[in-house]
Enzyme design. Structure first.
Site, PDB file in Angstrom:
ATOM      1  N   HIS A   1      77.208  58.814  -9.151  1.00 14.19           N
ATOM      2  CA  HIS A   1      76.634  59.499 -10.307  1.00 14.19           C
ATOM      3  C   HIS A   1      76.048  58.499 -11.309  1.00 14.19           C
ATOM      4  CE1 HIS A   1      78.946  63.547  -9.777  1.00 14.19           C
ATOM      5  NE2 HIS A   1      78.243  63.197  -8.708  1.00 14.19           N
TER       6      HIS A   1
ATOM      7  N   GLU B   1      76.487  58.154 -14.472  1.00 15.04           N
ATOM      8  CA  GLU B   1      77.462  57.580 -15.399  1.00 15.04           C
ATOM      9  C   GLU B   1      78.182  56.392 -14.771  1.00 15.04           C
ATOM     10  OE1 GLU B   1      77.436  62.143 -16.053  1.00 15.04           O
ATOM     11  OE2 GLU B   1      77.194  60.754 -14.391  1.00 15.04           O
TER      12      GLU B   1
ATOM     13  N   CYS C   1      80.769  65.224 -14.935  1.00 10.68           N
ATOM     14  CA  CYS C   1      81.796  65.894 -14.141  1.00 10.68           C
ATOM     15  C   CYS C   1      83.152  65.256 -14.460  1.00 10.68           C
ATOM     16  CB  CYS C   1      81.478  65.765 -12.652  1.00 10.68           C
ATOM     17  SG  CYS C   1      81.693  64.082 -12.000  1.00 10.68           S
TER      18      CYS C   1
ATOM     19  N   CYS D   1      83.394  61.494 -13.430  1.00 11.93           N
ATOM     20  CA  CYS D   1      82.701  60.613 -14.375  1.00 11.93           C
ATOM     21  C   CYS D   1      83.453  60.541 -15.698  1.00 11.93           C
ATOM     22  CB  CYS D   1      81.267  61.071 -14.581  1.00 11.93           C
ATOM     23  SG  CYS D   1      80.248  60.795 -13.104  1.00 11.93           S
TER      24      CYS D   1
END
Length: 189
Positions: free
Chosen positions: A86, A88, A112, A115
């Site tokens: 992801h 992040e 999410c 993250c």
């Protein structure tokens, strides 16, 4: 000698404020993503408004995009979620300083739960997110809702991380048209 009149030049009256600038960079970073459905970008900024990390969602380093799935399947052969890093995570691991403690993260989509753990562990103090993910009806709806709830609970626990929905003062609009694979990020000022 004759004195020459000095011409007064005023500075430009309109420019991006810091939050607009960093969110625009997160959207620009999202355009590096090869994901056909969801493009996410993140930008980490220190207290001096210096960019210290950038990321977008994509396959891990040295894993060729074309050799891994981009679908949301059920097996290791067809499920991108088993592979994609992801935005992040990438922003945190791509940082250019020893740590990101006390920094802010600008992200195009609410993080999410996985993250959220990374953000909290890294010491980031604030997450400014552009939008909540659109959770469609279907088999994964409850799982996605629970992920969001878990992220919010972790962020809020002992005020770990301040969550700030991005609200531009001047009506700046950032948008990625996810239904059109040819569309780029749109930024309207």
């Amino acid at each position: 000698m004759e004195e020459q009149a000095k011409e007064t030049i005023e500075k430009r009256s309109w420019n991006l404020d810091w939050d607009e600038y960093f969110m625009a960079l997160a959207f620009l970073s999202a355009q590096r993503s090869k994901d056909p459905k969801t493009q996410v970008g993140a930008c980490i900024v220190n207290k001096d408004n210096r960019i210290v990390g950038m990321g977008y969602n994509g396959m891990p380093n040295y894993c060729k995009d074309e050799d891994f799935p981009w679908e949301k399947g059920q097996t290791a052969e067809d499920n991108k979620h088993l592979y994609v890093c992801h935005a992040e995570l990438n922003a945190v691991v791509n940082k250019i300083q020893a740590d990101v403690k006390g920094c802010r993260m600008f992200v195009t989509l609410f993080p999410c739960n996985e993250c959220a753990k990374i953000i909290i562990q890294s010491g980031i103090e604030e997450v400014i997110y552009n939008e909540m993910p659109d959770i469609q009806e279907g088999e994964k709806k409850q799982e996605k809702e629970e992920s969001r709830k878990a992220a919010q609970k972790m962020f809020g626990y002992n005020n770990n991380v301040t969550l700030t929905p991005y609200k531009p003062e001047r009506g700046t609009v950032f948008k990625i048209e996810r239904q059109d694979p040819e569309c780029r990020a749109e930024i309207r000022l």
